[in-house]
Design an enzyme around this catalytic site. Structure first.
Site, mmCIF file in Angstrom:
data_model
loop_
_atom_site.group_PDB
_atom_site.id
_atom_site.type_symbol
_atom_site.label_atom_id
_atom_site.label_comp_id
_atom_site.label_asym_id
_atom_site.label_seq_id
_atom_site.Cartn_x
_atom_site.Cartn_y
_atom_site.Cartn_z
ATOM 1 N N ASP A 285 0.853 -1.182 0.000
ATOM 2 C CA ASP A 285 0.000 0.000 0.000
ATOM 3 C C ASP A 285 0.901 1.249 0.000
ATOM 4 O O ASP A 285 2.124 1.159 0.129
ATOM 5 C CB ASP A 285 -0.976 -0.015 1.189
ATOM 6 C CG ASP A 285 -2.243 0.796 0.890
ATOM 7 O OD1 ASP A 285 -2.164 1.780 0.124
ATOM 8 O OD2 ASP A 285 -3.312 0.464 1.442
ATOM 9 N N GLU A 491 -10.923 6.545 4.160
ATOM 10 C CA GLU A 491 -9.907 5.970 5.041
ATOM 11 C C GLU A 491 -10.044 6.481 6.475
ATOM 12 O O GLU A 491 -11.144 6.612 7.001
ATOM 13 C CB GLU A 491 -8.504 6.206 4.443
ATOM 14 C CG GLU A 491 -8.388 5.505 3.071
ATOM 15 C CD GLU A 491 -6.994 5.490 2.485
ATOM 16 O OE1 GLU A 491 -6.034 5.133 3.198
ATOM 17 O OE2 GLU A 491 -6.844 5.798 1.287
HETATM 18 C C1 3DO Z 1 -5.221 3.053 0.043
HETATM 19 C C2 3DO Z 1 -5.325 2.112 -1.101
HETATM 20 C C3 3DO Z 1 -5.069 2.801 -2.389
HETATM 21 C C4 3DO Z 1 -3.774 3.530 -2.323
HETATM 22 C C5 3DO Z 1 -3.402 4.182 -3.625
HETATM 23 O O1 3DO Z 1 -4.113 4.968 0.873
HETATM 24 O O2 3DO Z 1 -4.149 5.316 -3.875
HETATM 25 O O3 3DO Z 1 -3.814 4.493 -1.292
HETATM 26 O O4 3DO Z 1 -5.135 1.866 -3.424
HETATM 27 O O5 3DO Z 1 -5.192 2.298 1.248
HETATM 28 C C6 3DO Z 1 -4.022 3.947 -0.032
#
Ligand code: 3DO
Length: 604
Positions: A285, A491
């Protein structure tokens, strides 16, 4: 000169081996690196042999960029990669998690929390195919979707990215993978990635594993559960995803019993690659290896070491690109990380790139540009909205249902801060990372506009966002539609211990529903506190985060279609019951998992 790896007639493994034999350590490490669009340039791609680029949430070439603008940007970056000695194409990835949601005028589908309600894997598969076309329309071959989290606590800010608290529903919804990637051939070996060419995209099952099980639903936190629980609740959808040929898997920020998943060699290498025979690539991630240490980045070279040794193949988020490349190269040269680990990573990345035809078709054209936000896709999203609604209450007295609403009456009231707000009904991960309020962010139909289009032309529709009691009293409305809920988040910004609906939502409910017959439509990413208002409400509909096609809500409210949705989540009475999932000994919900009243379509 003839280069075997460039010959599409050669078998896949021959091409991979031939190419790997030609690669230097720098070229291999470059393949393992994924940088953000804003740091990418043709020069950087060329200089460091970068293997992949991403758009993070809301990361666009410029606001309101068209499909042609996107294609131009992606192709320019790609040309940098193609100009290298070996000409290995980069793979561009983006979070198309409810349609191609970062892109202006794309179709925005309901978030997963609503799709779980439909219990309709074929619908979700069609959504995957439509999303693939819209993503390809912008020159992009890879999406960081689906999220196959099993959200066990709605206090989690990512609950709406989860199809259900029940792993069986999440498993069924992995049908989105063959929708995105195409159907893997029947004879393909288990675990081998598949992408069916230029109209399909590589998918990414995320976040491995246990992301939806963190304590109190705190994002990126610790999932405390024994191995049996992990295998029975959080792992099953990975079995399905791998069987269906998912190309990539993203690791979770969260920890399992105190150990960061990004450093968990047993689960990534031992279980996922070893036992489950996953042959695609494992991606980290965003800046997640940094968080292997507490505080983040306390010891970056250790983060690189622990993450790569655990089995990460591609590392996302190199804001400190040179430090990462140097650290990794140093560790390989000094046998801290064995060359075999690097080769495993690069082989997996190249396998996906070869399988999907990226070497043959590295540059996009504009032939799919008309797919972006097409009418056909909007109709599909509208169908999904209809099937995602859950009717929780219909009339104060059982034999006097309020829904379906009559289309031809004198005058009706539409109220609530979510009634005429496209951004609110789309939620987070729409145009920007956190989502945006208002009606200017992209194109779509708000619930208010949908109501206006659906009622009889002689019915007067009065819209007041936050009407006072006297206004409601003096107007003699036939009925009211109140649309309230949560405002957008993504998030950790969505973590909530209270789960209340935003003010003035509750006061609008009491001002309106105290005076006139009302249906309350809740727009939210999860069940919210509703019990205190329930007695006052005549009819209650959970609409989740329906996306750009608000017409689907009106289709069902007014009986052009019946309500069919069944809760894919438990609706709690009060937050102190949480966590509370179907099957729990203390199960005492307001509306149980699987609940949903139905109505019959009205003949017109
Ligand atoms: C997320 C998943 C996402 C990634 C890329 O903060 O934008 O960012 O695919 O957990 C992270």
């Amino acid at each position: 000169v003839y280069m075997k790896y460039k010959d599409p007639k050669q078998p896949l493994n021959v091409r991979i081996r031939d190419l790997m034999n030609r690669m230097s350590l720098e070229e291999k490490i470059g393949q393992m690196t994924q940088i953000e669009r804003h740091v990418a340039s043709p020069q950087i791609m060329r200089k460091y042999f970068i293997g992949s680029v991403l758009s993070g949430g809301g990361s666009v070439p410029f606001p309101k960029a068209t499909a042609a603008d996107w294609v131009k940007m992606v192709n320019e970056i790609q040309k940098g990669s193609l100009s290298t000695r070996l000409g290995i194409p980069m793979i561009y990835g983006i979070d198309a998690v409810h349609g191609h949601n970062n892109v202006y005028k794309a179709t925005i589908f309901p978030h997963n929390v609503g799709l779980g309600v439909t219990r309709d894997p074929q619908l979700v598969k069609r959504i995957g195919a439509a999303t693939a076309l819209e993503v390809r329309a912008t020159g992009i071959p890879y999406t960081f979707a689906p999220c196959i989290a099993v959200c066990r606590d709605p206090r989690w800010g990512r609950c709406y990215e989860s199809y259900s608290e029940d792993h069986r529903i999440v498993q069924a919804m992995t049908e989105i993978i063959p929708g995105l990637q195409g159907d893997a051939p029947a004879n393909s070996r288990k675990g081998v990635p598949f992408v069916g060419g230029k109209t399909k995209v590589a998918a990414c099952a995320k976040h491995f594993v246990g992301d939806g099980g963190t304590t109190k639903g705190i994002d990126e936190n610790n999932t405390v559960i024994d191995m049996n629980g992990l295998l029975n609740i959080h792992m099953p959808a990975y079995f399905d995803s791998i069987l269906k040929g998912v190309s990539t898997i993203m690791v979770s920020y969260s920890s399992w019993n105190g150990k960061r998943m990004h450093a968990n060699r047993d689960l990534i290498t031992g279980f996922l690659k070893g036992k489950l025979k996953f042959r695609g690539f494992v991606i980290s991630d965003w800046e997640a290896i940094d968080k292997i240490t507490e505080p983040p980045r306390a010891n970056y070279s250790y983060s690189v070491q622990a993450g790569v040794l655990a089995g990460l193949d591609m590392i996302m988020g190199q804001e400190n690109l040179v430090e990462f490349l140097d650290d990794l190269a140093f560790q390989v040269r000094n046998n801290i990380i064995p060359m075999s680990r690097i080769d495993d990573a690069v082989m997996r990345i190249l396998r996906v790139k070869f399988v999907m035809g990226l070497f043959e078709n590295p540059l996009a054209d504009l032939s799919l540009a008309n797919q972006l936000g097409s009418q056909e896709h909007r109709e599909l999203a509208r169908e999904a909205v209809r099937k995602s609604l859950v009717l929780l209450k219909n009339g104060k007295v059982t034999n006097q249902p309020l829904l379906p609403l009559p289309k031809k009456v004198k005058k009706i009231l539409v109220a609530g801060i979510h009634a005429d707000n496209l951004g609110y009904q789309c939620g987070g991960w729409t145009i920007s990372w956190q989502g945006i309020g208002g009606n200017d962010l992209t194109t779509g139909t708000t619930i208010l506009n949908a109501v206006k289009k659906t009622v009889h032309p002689s019915t007067q529709v009065v819209y007041q966002e936050n009407p006072d009691v006297n206004f409601v009293k003096s107007n003699h409305f036939s009925y009211a539609i109140v649309v309230v809920g949560e405002t957008p988040y993504a998030e950790m910004f969505g973590d909530s211990a209270k789960l209340t609906i935003a003010e003035p939502g509750p006061s609008i409910i009491s001002n309106v529903c105290g005076v006139v017959k009302c249906v309350v439509v809740v727009v939210s990413g999860r069940p919210v506190v509703i019990e205190p208002y329930l007695a006052n409400i005549d009819a209650l509909v959970a609409a989740w985060l329906p996306g750009s096609e608000g017409q689907g809500v009106a289709d069902v409210l007014f009986g052009d279609y019946g309500f069919t949705g069944k809760l894919a989540r438990t609706w709690f009475k009060s937050v102190d019951q949480l966590p509370m999932n179907v099957g729990d000994p203390h199960y005492d919900p307001l509306f149980p998992f699987g609940f949903g009243l139905t109505t019959k379509p009205v003949k017109s």
